[in-house]
Design a protein around this motif. Sequence first.
Motif: not given
Length: 81
Positions: A53-65
């Motif tokens: 879940l942490y990796a998914t959140a970080k990947a999502s954050e990176a993609l949104s930026r």
Amino acid sequence: MVWGEVVLGVAVLAVVPFLAGSARTEAGSAKAVSSGSVLAAGAALVLALAVSLYATAKASEALSRRPAAAPPAAPAPAASV
């Protein structure tokens, strides 16, 4: 949203060990014995869930930026002959 998934995953892992007793009792088997290996397996599953879940959140954050892709260029007007 991610914390909701974490809570749900941990809640499922916390409830599952309590579901094993009823079928054993009805079948007349001996009571289940808890062991360190079962606890370690549960802890490993909780850790794997948290890392995922942490990796998914970080990947999502990176993609949104990332900047949005530029819209396609308008076609050039046809040359009149």
